[in-house]
Design an enzyme around this catalytic site. Structure first.
Site, PDB file in Angstrom:
ATOM      1  N   HIS A 196      -2.103  12.569  11.019  1.00  0.00           N
ATOM      2  CA  HIS A 196      -3.193  11.619  10.777  1.00  0.00           C
ATOM      3  C   HIS A 196      -4.301  11.911  11.797  1.00  0.00           C
ATOM      4  O   HIS A 196      -4.016  12.340  12.907  1.00  0.00           O
ATOM      5  CB  HIS A 196      -2.620  10.212  10.987  1.00  0.00           C
ATOM      6  CG  HIS A 196      -3.526   9.085  10.605  1.00  0.00           C
ATOM      7  ND1 HIS A 196      -4.533   8.626  11.430  1.00  0.00           N
ATOM      8  CD2 HIS A 196      -3.569   8.312   9.494  1.00  0.00           C
ATOM      9  CE1 HIS A 196      -5.135   7.597  10.836  1.00  0.00           C
ATOM     10  NE2 HIS A 196      -4.576   7.394   9.659  1.00  0.00           N
ATOM     11  N   ASP A 233       4.350   9.678  16.654  1.00  0.00           N
ATOM     12  CA  ASP A 233       3.482   8.737  15.946  1.00  0.00           C
ATOM     13  C   ASP A 233       4.349   8.035  14.902  1.00  0.00           C
ATOM     14  O   ASP A 233       4.643   8.589  13.854  1.00  0.00           O
ATOM     15  CB  ASP A 233       2.333   9.516  15.299  1.00  0.00           C
ATOM     16  CG  ASP A 233       1.509   8.649  14.334  1.00  0.00           C
ATOM     17  OD1 ASP A 233       1.866   7.471  14.123  1.00  0.00           O
ATOM     18  OD2 ASP A 233       0.520   9.167  13.797  1.00  0.00           O
ATOM     19  N   GLN A 287       4.101   4.958  10.411  1.00  0.00           N
ATOM     20  CA  GLN A 287       4.704   4.749   9.097  1.00  0.00           C
ATOM     21  C   GLN A 287       6.215   4.561   9.167  1.00  0.00           C
ATOM     22  O   GLN A 287       6.836   4.152   8.186  1.00  0.00           O
ATOM     23  CB  GLN A 287       4.398   5.938   8.177  1.00  0.00           C
ATOM     24  CG  GLN A 287       2.925   6.102   7.848  1.00  0.00           C
ATOM     25  CD  GLN A 287       2.362   4.935   7.058  1.00  0.00           C
ATOM     26  OE1 GLN A 287       3.091   4.256   6.338  1.00  0.00           O
ATOM     27  NE2 GLN A 287       1.080   4.688   7.219  1.00  0.00           N
ATOM     28  N   LYS A 306       1.351  -2.552   9.974  1.00  0.00           N
ATOM     29  CA  LYS A 306       2.037  -1.758   8.958  1.00  0.00           C
ATOM     30  C   LYS A 306       3.497  -2.181   8.808  1.00  0.00           C
ATOM     31  O   LYS A 306       4.262  -1.553   8.079  1.00  0.00           O
ATOM     32  CB  LYS A 306       1.948  -0.269   9.306  1.00  0.00           C
ATOM     33  CG  LYS A 306       0.525   0.271   9.260  1.00  0.00           C
ATOM     34  CD  LYS A 306       0.488   1.782   9.299  1.00  0.00           C
ATOM     35  CE  LYS A 306      -0.877   2.310   9.679  1.00  0.00           C
ATOM     36  NZ  LYS A 306      -1.783   2.419   8.521  1.00  0.00           N
ATOM     37  N   CYS A 325      -7.080   9.898   5.816  1.00  0.00           N
ATOM     38  CA  CYS A 325      -7.239  10.269   7.233  1.00  0.00           C
ATOM     39  C   CYS A 325      -6.376  11.468   7.617  1.00  0.00           C
ATOM     40  O   CYS A 325      -5.920  11.557   8.765  1.00  0.00           O
ATOM     41  CB  CYS A 325      -6.962   9.086   8.160  1.00  0.00           C
ATOM     42  SG  CYS A 325      -8.206   7.811   8.072  1.00  0.00           S
TER      43      CYS A 325
END
Ligand SMILES: Cc1ncc(COP(=O)(O)O)c(C=O)c1O
Ligand SMILES: Cc1ncc(COP(=O)(O)O)c(C=O)c1O
Lengths: 401, 147, 401, 147
Positions: free
Chosen positions: A117, A194, A197, A220, A358
């Site tokens: 991302h 990261d 998600q 999220k 993104c």
């Protein structure tokens, strides 16, 4: 029963029931989260930490209670390792600036992957430019999986930081982060994951993963906007200089010299997003109350159903077909622009995301401008997927006639 | 060249959209169909100097002068945007420069375009209109300086 | 009628009605603000800007609507000059990093005042250290006012940035910022104004002030936590490099080169605090609906009443007696530690703040550890001040017996 | 030296606080009074090595060994903290090392101290108790290694 907790799911869009398939962008919030925020403001709103009055006490306890809850949720070894940020992007910027300054010198390398991302690309580009370091990119295959041998080849002693996405937002790919981390540690690199998600879909155990830093966003995972977490191993956080300066993050200030506060406060300058950190606690409660296994099974079934339904559509091509993936379905349809698809679906009440999500470099790899992405969550149903499939068929029919 | 006045065409479009009623899905489908029927722009016009960039869609807009009238050609990478452009072309292409410059494009509001395409695309549409007017003004200035 | 909008004000603390005098730390929120946040989550929660579906459209419009409202509130010349941050501290850090890197070189100076909040000291210390620049401090007098001649003396051509608080949080002092800015501009310095305490009490007109940057927080002006604004003149923002990297703040990303987005997005990376930015809009509506003149008059009357009442107390000394000040009453009482006063007041339902109020250097100037601070807002009453005065008398009586 | 057992003293304190009832204001006032009556620590003990730093209050704690018993002296810059310390001293000072090490300080919960002073001060209180225990353990180790 799940859907009843989310009032927004019963609303209509253009006279049709809302089908919300944009969960990778942000999930909806259950009532308990919305109520926790209102309750805070109505019952004990106050600035935290240094206050001694009852409201400040209560707010501080609730705020720090969220920290302990996050600690449990990700199995950190101490709540001092849980830094509240304003989101994944903010957390990665903190890491890039602070760990970057502490470790990167001219010629050193930072290693990311081709599916990152922008929030896990640009901060590293910026710090690499400042420090004269080099950004390296581990390639992927057509299924959207990291080519592991290539990753290993790039892992030299020059690599000081590896920053890789746990789960791709555009493809759904689940990366083998535990192995990625172990191999990176073998060359002495620090690893940031990261987890934007991942946090809502997978169980995260930072001690088992052994990552140095792990960033994710509340919004999220059924929580409020404006809150994120940067987990860090104490030893790593200790070597990182402060990022933002201000109130709370200091022990003593004189104009000549400032001494910084202990973890986690060293990294939390200024009045934090108190209400939403407190609301985030209810989001974690909400997730914890669900049965993790049946949620994962349900999402897997939804994914399989969606893939089988959408495969029937003339000219549709899936983007991201990793063996190991979460319930994200990205696709393109021959001769129809994703934007047109998105607009027409929305006119029929179906919310998907279209575009590059993104991840422009990833789109460049596939040589496409963007995809249509339906990202599914626990409250989605097979009936909703049927609606999506039908509407796609109608769109294709018009185009093909 | 258009024999109808700008307002006559606008009223025609308003009537057409009225048939679709309030249903957004049919309206968007109709705009997309209009778009897919728009003649594609020749490649020599699909150049960066003609490009207007939106969020996800690109528009190439070419304006020529033929006998004191503005002739518009345009294209886009998305059908819906092409549909919007085709409406603008239908209304404005072949009209006199002055009529283009002074046109009151009331049909956009009348057919509830803002609600159909949303505020981000409405902004895109507004920049297209602005660009067309600028072309018209430029040609007019050019003609005046020649005379 | 005002109090009815703030449900928290009718609660009890330890069986006594809450008297909330900690408004400089954070204000309470009217129902309209709390409801706006709930409504967003229940009706149109979605990620903004790049989404094309109806919810994303609606959320984007509301978010950008707040930007336009802020523009009006501070009279910026364009809403592109309104950057959403996570608070004053975040905004000053953005400014220090970005403007600091763009303008500061070895030997250059940054000028602040002796009454600054840590959030307007530490970011400058950090960037000065990085750039080899020097932090200068304009002194104050015993009343807590800037000594203007000394400020002028320090304003040399070496000064590249002046960063001064509009209204002191510990003292209430209103600084003559318009003059401060004009004089700083005369030597070519950029000026940031820390408006954290000003935005709720004074009208702010950034064009009239002619400041280059102006930072403030939503939570101190009846709005939600986790939102702030950094106003900047377009020309100044244009020369400032991006601060955080990530989604939204880019135009195009490749691994080789990233081009940044236009204002204001260049400075807004990642998913912003959407819900609270939208809630902030209602806070501005709330303020706008009040009559500015009568609010200022009311607060002035409260201040005068409070000062006259507290002056009666044996051994009490006011800290901060500027001619021009807002409704903040800071004081110490001989032989009683501020902490003891705060604890005892709280036991009786009165919430004040005690300590250094994140202005340690200011406390050093007065040679005290801290003060007791009662900071008043529109919903406070003279009857509440009477309660405070009575309780202080009781405390002093015990101590003196 | 204390003739009463730790638990006897704790029960006495619980009874005293029971008289104050549920009223937090009276309770805090009482603790502050206890604090202002605590004998100040001689200056030679108010040194950094004896310092425990809290948020707004500082505590100086000195522990000495007299005839196998732990003798505590302490001071603070705030009366309320002094009041809390005075309770700890009353319960633990003059008790045998083993009794201090093994003491179950139930009075803190029984008088609802957490609610009265809040969680931040409760943490401070907990670190004071921890520090006192560490002193006791250190002395015990020292005595054992001498014997
Ligand atoms: C994989 C990934 N990383 C980072 C981010 C950025 O998260 P946020 O926008 O909450 O800062 C996102 C969210 O879009 C994401 O999907
Ligand atoms: C004068 C002043 N500056 C800066 C700040 C920091 O504001 P925030 O904590 O909202 O970032 C405050 C708030 O305490 C303040 O009063």
């Amino acid at each position: 029963m799940i859907r009843e907790q989310f009032r927004i799911l019963s609303r209509e869009i253009n006279g049709r029931p809302l089908v919300y398939f944009d969960n990778a962008a942000t999930t909806q919030k259950p009532d308990v989260v919305i109520n926790a925020i209102s309750e805070y403001y109505q019952d004990y709103n106050a600035n935290i930490h240094r206050g001694i009055h009852t409201l400040a006490e209560k707010a501080t306890e609730a705020y720090e209670g969220t920290r302990r809850k996050v600690k449990e949720y990700i199995n950190a070894s101490s709540s001092d390792e849980v830094i509240f940020t304003y989101g994944t992007t903010d957390g990665i910027n903190l890491a890039a600036n602070s760990l970057g300054r502490a470790t990167l010198n001219k010629g050193d390398e930072v290693l990311i992957s081709a599916m990152e991302h922008h929030s896990n690309i640009v901060p590293w580009q910026m710090i690499c430019e400042e420090r004269g370091a080099i950004l390296r990119v581990a390639p992927i295959n057509d299924a959207g999986e990291l080519i592991y041998e290539e990753y290993l080849k790039l892992l030299s002693e020059k690599v000081k930081i590896v920053s890789i996405v746990h789960v791709s937002n555009s493809l759904g790919t689940i990366n083998p982060v535990k192995k990625i981390i172990a191999d990176a540690h073998a060359v002495g690199a620090y690893v940031l994951i990261d987890g934007a998600q991942a946090a809502a879909h997978l169980g995260v155990d930072v001690q088992d993963l052994d990552c140095d830093l792990y960033a994710f966003s509340s919004h999220k995972m059924f929580g409020p906007t404006g809150v994120g977490v940067l987990y860090g191993k104490r030893a790593v956080l200790d070597l990182m200089p402060p990022y933002r300066g201000g109130g709370e993050m200091i022990k003593e200030v004189t104009f000549e010299k400032t001494t910084y506060n202990d973890l986690p406060f060293k990294f939390e300058a200024g009045t934090p997003n108190i209400a939403d950190v407190i609301g985030f606690s209810s989001a974690i409660d909400y997730i914890n109350a669900l049965d993790k296994n049946s949620v994962q099974e349900y999402e897997k079934k939804l994914l399989e159903y969606g893939v089988s339904k959408l495969a029937e559509i003339d000219g549709l091509k899936f983007i991201g077909t990793a063996k190991d993936k979460i319930s994200v379905i990205s696709f393109i349809i021959e001769d129809v622009h994703p934007f047109d698809i998105g607009m027409m679906l929305d006119a029929g009440g179906v919310a998907v995301r279209t575009g590059h999500h993104c991840t422009q470099p990833l789109m460049d790899y596939y040589n496409i401008e963007g995809t249509v992405r339906a990202s599914l969550s626990i409250y989605n149903t097979e009936a909703e997927i049927d609606i999506l499939a039908e509407k796609l068929k109608a769109i294709v029919k018009i185009k093909r006639k | 060249m258009s024999d109808q006045s700008i307002n006559e065409i606008q009223d025609e479009i308003i009537d057409e959209f009225a048939i679709l009623g309030d249903d957004k899905e049919s309206t968007v489908f109709y705009i997309m169909e209009l778009g897919s029927n728009l003649e594609p722009l020749e490649d020599r016009y699909r150049i960066d100097s003609n490009l207007i960039k939106g969020c996800q869609s690109k528009v190439w807009l070419e304006a020529e002068l033929e006998d004191d009238r503005l002739v518009l050609k345009a294209d886009s990478n998305t059908d819906i945007t092409k549909g919007l452009i085709s409406l603008l072309i239908r209304v404005l292409s072949g009209q006199s420069l002055d009529n283009v410059i002074n046109a009151d494009l009331y049909f956009i509001e009348k057919i509830g375009m803002h609600n159909v395409i949303g505020s981000q695309r409405s902004n895109g549409l507004a920049s297209m209109i602005k660009q067309i007017r600028l072309y018209a003004i430029a040609y007019k200035t050019k003609l005046q300086s020649q005379s």
